[in-house]
Design a protein around this motif. Structure first.
Motif, PDB file in Angstrom:
ATOM      1  N   TYR A 107       0.856  -1.182   0.000  1.00 16.68           N
ATOM      2  CA  TYR A 107       0.000   0.000   0.000  1.00 16.68           C
ATOM      3  C   TYR A 107       0.896   1.237   0.000  1.00 16.68           C
ATOM      4  O   TYR A 107       2.050   1.186   0.412  1.00 16.68           O
ATOM      5  CB  TYR A 107      -0.954   0.029   1.202  1.00 16.68           C
ATOM      6  CG  TYR A 107      -0.284   0.168   2.542  1.00 16.68           C
ATOM      7  CD1 TYR A 107      -0.075   1.420   3.126  1.00 16.68           C
ATOM      8  CD2 TYR A 107       0.131  -0.948   3.242  1.00 16.68           C
ATOM      9  CE1 TYR A 107       0.546   1.546   4.351  1.00 16.68           C
ATOM     10  CE2 TYR A 107       0.750  -0.833   4.472  1.00 16.68           C
ATOM     11  CZ  TYR A 107       0.949   0.407   5.014  1.00 16.68           C
ATOM     12  OH  TYR A 107       1.568   0.517   6.232  1.00 16.68           O
ATOM     13  N   ASP A 108       0.369   2.338  -0.503  1.00 14.90           N
ATOM     14  CA  ASP A 108       1.133   3.578  -0.588  1.00 14.90           C
ATOM     15  C   ASP A 108       1.132   4.292   0.762  1.00 14.90           C
ATOM     16  O   ASP A 108       0.073   4.465   1.370  1.00 14.90           O
ATOM     17  CB  ASP A 108       0.547   4.510  -1.645  1.00 14.90           C
ATOM     18  CG  ASP A 108       0.796   3.991  -3.048  1.00 14.90           C
ATOM     19  OD1 ASP A 108       1.814   3.315  -3.243  1.00 14.90           O
ATOM     20  OD2 ASP A 108      -0.029   4.249  -3.937  1.00 14.90           O
ATOM     21  N   LEU A 109       2.316   4.688   1.202  1.00 17.85           N
ATOM     22  CA  LEU A 109       2.446   5.448   2.443  1.00 17.85           C
ATOM     23  C   LEU A 109       2.381   6.928   2.096  1.00 17.85           C
ATOM     24  O   LEU A 109       3.304   7.479   1.497  1.00 17.85           O
ATOM     25  CB  LEU A 109       3.769   5.118   3.132  1.00 17.85           C
ATOM     26  CG  LEU A 109       4.041   5.856   4.434  1.00 17.85           C
ATOM     27  CD1 LEU A 109       2.951   5.553   5.459  1.00 17.85           C
ATOM     28  CD2 LEU A 109       5.399   5.470   4.995  1.00 17.85           C
ATOM     29  N   THR A 110       1.291   7.590   2.449  1.00 23.27           N
ATOM     30  CA  THR A 110       1.098   9.008   2.130  1.00 23.27           C
ATOM     31  C   THR A 110       0.727   9.769   3.389  1.00 23.27           C
ATOM     32  O   THR A 110       0.143   9.216   4.320  1.00 23.27           O
ATOM     33  CB  THR A 110      -0.012   9.198   1.079  1.00 23.27           C
ATOM     34  OG1 THR A 110      -1.240   8.660   1.581  1.00 23.27           O
ATOM     35  CG2 THR A 110       0.344   8.488  -0.219  1.00 23.27           C
ATOM     36  N   TYR A 111       1.059  11.052   3.390  1.00 25.43           N
ATOM     37  CA  TYR A 111       0.701  11.887   4.532  1.00 25.43           C
ATOM     38  C   TYR A 111       0.687  13.351   4.118  1.00 25.43           C
ATOM     39  O   TYR A 111       1.211  13.739   3.068  1.00 25.43           O
ATOM     40  CB  TYR A 111       1.666  11.677   5.703  1.00 25.43           C
ATOM     41  CG  TYR A 111       3.117  11.940   5.419  1.00 25.43           C
ATOM     42  CD1 TYR A 111       3.666  13.222   5.565  1.00 25.43           C
ATOM     43  CD2 TYR A 111       3.962  10.916   5.013  1.00 25.43           C
ATOM     44  CE1 TYR A 111       5.000  13.463   5.317  1.00 25.43           C
ATOM     45  CE2 TYR A 111       5.304  11.150   4.764  1.00 25.43           C
ATOM     46  CZ  TYR A 111       5.814  12.421   4.913  1.00 25.43           C
ATOM     47  OH  TYR A 111       7.144  12.660   4.667  1.00 25.43           O
ATOM     48  N   LEU A 112       0.051  14.175   4.965  1.00 27.21           N
ATOM     49  CA  LEU A 112       0.023  15.623   4.789  1.00 27.21           C
ATOM     50  C   LEU A 112       1.082  16.213   5.707  1.00 27.21           C
ATOM     51  O   LEU A 112       1.053  16.001   6.917  1.00 27.21           O
ATOM     52  CB  LEU A 112      -1.360  16.164   5.151  1.00 27.21           C
ATOM     53  CG  LEU A 112      -1.647  17.624   4.807  1.00 27.21           C
ATOM     54  CD1 LEU A 112      -1.658  17.833   3.303  1.00 27.21           C
ATOM     55  CD2 LEU A 112      -2.970  18.057   5.417  1.00 27.21           C
ATOM     56  N   ALA A 113       2.046  16.941   5.131  1.00 21.24           N
ATOM     57  CA  ALA A 113       3.133  17.541   5.909  1.00 21.24           C
ATOM     58  C   ALA A 113       2.858  19.020   6.138  1.00 21.24           C
ATOM     59  O   ALA A 113       2.425  19.733   5.229  1.00 21.24           O
ATOM     60  CB  ALA A 113       4.463  17.370   5.174  1.00 21.24           C
TER      61      ALA A 113
END
Length: 224
Positions: A107-113
């Motif tokens: 799965y893609d590891l994504t986040y809002l920085a």
């Protein structure tokens, strides 16, 4: 809490101009290579990382404040099989069991920085070199995988170190390029135990340590 953290850069952006005297807005984007450490049974495919977002620069040389809101794709989590000494499954006594995918399947590891950084700039004609340091709040996005759902932190903290060059054009548009290293301070998960197949089955409980995501980025953007 998450909503409050999302509003923090906006509030600082509204209050800081009065203190610093001037501000510029713009956008930034680039590619990133990721260093993923600490999780049993998984690794990070760092070839596909990218990021894009908006920024606000407040103040003039030599010291300025930069606030941002950036979408980051750190790469894809891929399972790494782990051999484990197990008692044969009584349902299939002749089968040799190998434990794989102690985290979720890929799965893609994504986040809002949300970076908050101080810039030191050397004011000069033409190219303006600068360095910056500061903390970054990270808000994980999307499905982090069922096996780490209980361990995933709602907010994590990193620390950024950046070096770059700004080119101010006569039109007032500023173009910049920079290199950044982002060190994960808090880790992306808390430690937990996972039973990959529940109460029934041959797979044992696995300890998942807190894992960290560090990024090396090449970025470019503009200010106006």
């Amino acid at each position: 809490m998450r909503r409050l953290l999302c509003l923090l850069p906006l509030l600082l952006g509204l209050l800081a101009p009065a203190a610093f005297g001037q501000f510029r807005i713009g956008a930034v984007g680039g590619v990133n290579a990721s260093d993923f450490d600490g999780a049993a049974g998984a690794e990070l495919d760092a070839a596909a990382g990218f990021h894009a977002g908006v920024i606000v620069d407040v103040g003039s040389a030599p010291i300025a404040l930069r606030l941002g809101l950036t979408y980051v794709s750190a790469g894809e989590i891929i399972p790494t099989p782990i051999s484990a000494p197990l008692v044969p499954d009584p349902r299939q006594p002749d089968v040799s069991v190998v434990l794989g995918d102690t985290l979720a399947s890929g799965y893609d590891l994504t986040y809002l920085a949300i970076p908050i950084e101080l810039h030191y700039r050397v004011e000069r004609p033409g190219a303006i070199p600068y360095v910056s340091v500061g903390p970054e709040l990270r808000l994980p996005l999307g499905d982090q995988g069922p096996d780490v759902e209980d361990a995933a932190l709602s907010t994590t903290v990193a620390f950024n170190v950046t070096g770059g060059v700004l080119f101010d054009l006569p039109s007032g548009l500023g173009l910049f390029a920079e290199i950044r290293y982002s060190a994960d301070v808090s880790g992306f998960t808390d430690g937990t135990q996972v039973d990959p197949d529940g109460d029934v089955g041959p797979f044992p409980t696995v300890n998942i340590a807190s894992y960290q995501v560090n990024l090396f980025s090449i970025r470019a953007g503009f200010l106006f």
